[in-house]
Design an enzyme around this catalytic site. Structure first.
Site, PDB file in Angstrom:
ATOM      1  CE1 TYR A  15     -16.822 -13.825 -13.868  1.00  0.00           C
ATOM      2  CE2 TYR A  15     -17.668 -11.593 -14.061  1.00  0.00           C
ATOM      3  CZ  TYR A  15     -16.649 -12.501 -14.230  1.00  0.00           C
ATOM      4  OH  TYR A  15     -15.436 -12.100 -14.755  1.00  0.00           O
ATOM      5  CD  GLU A  54     -10.726 -19.630 -13.314  1.00  0.00           C
ATOM      6  OE1 GLU A  54     -10.854 -18.716 -14.167  1.00  0.00           O
ATOM      7  OE2 GLU A  54     -10.221 -20.725 -13.563  1.00  0.00           O
ATOM      8  CG  HIS A  55     -13.828 -15.651 -10.036  1.00  0.00           C
ATOM      9  ND1 HIS A  55     -14.925 -14.971 -10.505  1.00  0.00           N
ATOM     10  CD2 HIS A  55     -14.093 -16.963 -10.214  1.00  0.00           C
ATOM     11  CE1 HIS A  55     -15.833 -15.853 -10.931  1.00  0.00           C
ATOM     12  NE2 HIS A  55     -15.334 -17.066 -10.766  1.00  0.00           N
ATOM     13  CG  ASP A  79     -12.673 -15.414 -20.827  1.00  0.00           C
ATOM     14  OD1 ASP A  79     -11.756 -15.805 -20.081  1.00  0.00           O
ATOM     15  OD2 ASP A  79     -13.879 -15.495 -20.530  1.00  0.00           O
ATOM     16  N   GLY A 138     -21.091 -22.782 -22.678  1.00  0.00           N
ATOM     17  CA  GLY A 138     -21.396 -22.988 -21.259  1.00  0.00           C
ATOM     18  C   GLY A 138     -20.412 -23.897 -20.552  1.00  0.00           C
ATOM     19  N   GLY A 160     -17.197 -23.085 -19.764  1.00  0.00           N
ATOM     20  CA  GLY A 160     -16.099 -22.392 -19.075  1.00  0.00           C
ATOM     21  C   GLY A 160     -14.837 -22.354 -19.920  1.00  0.00           C
TER      22      GLY A 160
HETATM   23  C1  GLA Z   1     -15.241 -15.763 -16.865  1.00  0.00           C
HETATM   24  C2  GLA Z   1     -14.923 -14.322 -17.264  1.00  0.00           C
HETATM   25  C3  GLA Z   1     -13.431 -14.029 -17.096  1.00  0.00           C
HETATM   26  C4  GLA Z   1     -12.943 -14.432 -15.706  1.00  0.00           C
HETATM   27  C5  GLA Z   1     -13.394 -15.847 -15.368  1.00  0.00           C
HETATM   28  C6  GLA Z   1     -13.063 -16.225 -13.945  1.00  0.00           C
HETATM   29  O1  GLA Z   1     -14.638 -16.643 -17.758  1.00  0.00           O
HETATM   30  O2  GLA Z   1     -15.279 -14.100 -18.616  1.00  0.00           O
HETATM   31  O3  GLA Z   1     -13.178 -12.666 -17.348  1.00  0.00           O
HETATM   32  O4  GLA Z   1     -13.356 -13.511 -14.731  1.00  0.00           O
HETATM   33  O5  GLA Z   1     -14.787 -16.023 -15.542  1.00  0.00           O
HETATM   34  O6  GLA Z   1     -11.692 -16.278 -13.756  1.00  0.00           O
END
Ligand code: GLA
Length: 388
Positions: free
Chosen positions: A222, A36-37, A173, A125, A127
């Protein structure tokens, strides 16, 4: 064959008439298992595409316009195709469609006047990447079967999100929406943009559990995290000029900066560097079926996101902490950008139903909200579908 196709064709005909049989394209949402991130730091991620998806039906229009109707919001947007190149964002859902139309035009693909209908089962929204699902399915619909390299499609949709929607997201994504695999997760190297299909042990199921909240802070936080990671890289380059992103930093290198780097940069970098290591370890444990190790890595990822990266919230923490008390749960973590949305929980298949009831009861008692739960079935990536 896909039954959602027949449903969407019906909706399309109700809206636009039945003179012209529409073509139908599907693009999935995703759940990120771990990593993640890390994508915008050019590291590793390991998502799976879901059977929750956006489906777009399309047929030519006679009036020179691109028209998009969203069944979910029951609203329509339209633009003359001649003006696509110069379009400006309206800061609403239509930007995802117009963003990809504009990127296609900028990349040299002609966008024909057409009527589109989009219908998505990916909760907004949450995730679970509802935006990439709409981007990729609309892009395929606008291409109408013209060939495009899958990687080019993913990159083009990401540019739509970065440059038109204005969200500086990484590639995860859009990539997994294009490259998803039935029955498996996909480990993606966000620098080389190559991937490995990674099998998952049959003795575990993954369930996404929705907090049903999305805190406003999400978008600005973010952007801050993207900037903070860049600042950490800049400070490390003074000693190691060859570092281009946090992907190039090992835990050992990071330890050298412990005394000199400011605490925020250090904690952000420590999350990303350790998370990249966890993705590798999780993929290896998944291949050998080491369920306990996989669960422990999920929890370590959550703690790192909670304490070092600071993108969790009390609802996510409550779901994770409560899930970990329930028998049959191997591990749990937040998934996606954070500040609400979903957790992903790894559980023994036999305990899945009981676990869902217990978690739902506890969450309702604490927040007075019923958490939606989505069993995660790893599904194929985007493409054209035919009616059943
Ligand atoms: C969102 C962004 C992705 C990624 C995630 C965190 O979903 O669209 O590119 O950075 O957050 O992992």
């Amino acid at each position: 064959m896909d039954c959602s196709s027949r449903f969407v064709v019906q909706l399309f005909e109700e809206r636009y008439g039945s003179a012209c049989e529409p073509r139908v394209f599907r693009a999935p949402g995703r759940v990120n298992l771990i990593g993640e991130h890390t994508d915008y730091n050019l590291g590793f991620v390991m998502p799976m595409a879901l059977d929750l998806a956006c489906v777009t039906a399309t047929a030519p229009a006679a009036d020179g316009c691109l028209r998009v109707y969203s069944k979910n919001v029951e609203e329509s947007r339209e633009w003359p195709v001649a003006g696509i190149r110069l379009a400006k964002p309206a800061r609403d859902w239509g930007d995802y469609a117009m963003g990809v139309a504009r990127e296609l035009v900028l990349a040299g693909y002609e966008v024909e006047p057409s009527n589109l209908l989009v219908y998505s089962t990916v909760p907004v929204g949450s995730g679970l990447s509802s935006s990439a699902a709409i981007e990729v399915s609309v892009a395929l619909a606008l291409l109408g079967g013209r060939p495009i390299e899958p990687l080019e499609l993913a990159r083009l949709c990401r540019r739509a999100e970065n440059d038109f929607v204005g969200m500086p997201c990484g590639i995860m994504d859009q990539y997994i929406s294009v490259f998803g695999r039935e029955g498996a997760a996909v480990k993606i190297d966000c620098r080389s943009l190559e991937h490995q299909v990674t099998s998952l042990p049959p003795e575990a199921e993954f369930v996404a559990v929705n907090t049903m909240v999305k805190h406003e802070l999400g978008g600005s936080a973010y952007r801050n995290r993207v900037a903070e990671c860049a600042a950490a890289v800049a400070s490390m380059r003074e000693r190691y000029p060859r570092i281009g992103s946090l992907r190039d930093v090992s835990s050992e290198m990071l330890a050298e900066f412990e005394a000199v780097m400011d605490s925020v940069s250090m904690r952000r970098a420590r999350h990303v560097v350790s998370e990249d290591e966890r993705v590798e370890a999780f993929a290896a444990a998944s291949r050998t079926g080491d369920l306990e190790r996989m669960g422990a890595l999920l929890v370590a990822s959550h703690r790192s996101l909670q304490q070092d990266y600071e993108v969790s919230c009390q609802e996510l923490d409550f779901l994770v902490d409560t899930a970990l008390q329930i028998p049959g749960v191997y591990g749990a973590r937040m998934t996606g950008g954070g500040f609400g949305g979903c957790t992903v929980i790894m559980v023994q298949p036999d305990s899945a139903i009981q676990f869902q009831a217990a978690l739902s009861h506890a969450y309702q008692g604490r927040f007075d909200l019923t958490p939606e739960m989505y069993p995660c079935r790893p599904s194929p990536g985007a493409g054209e579908i035919t009616a059943c």
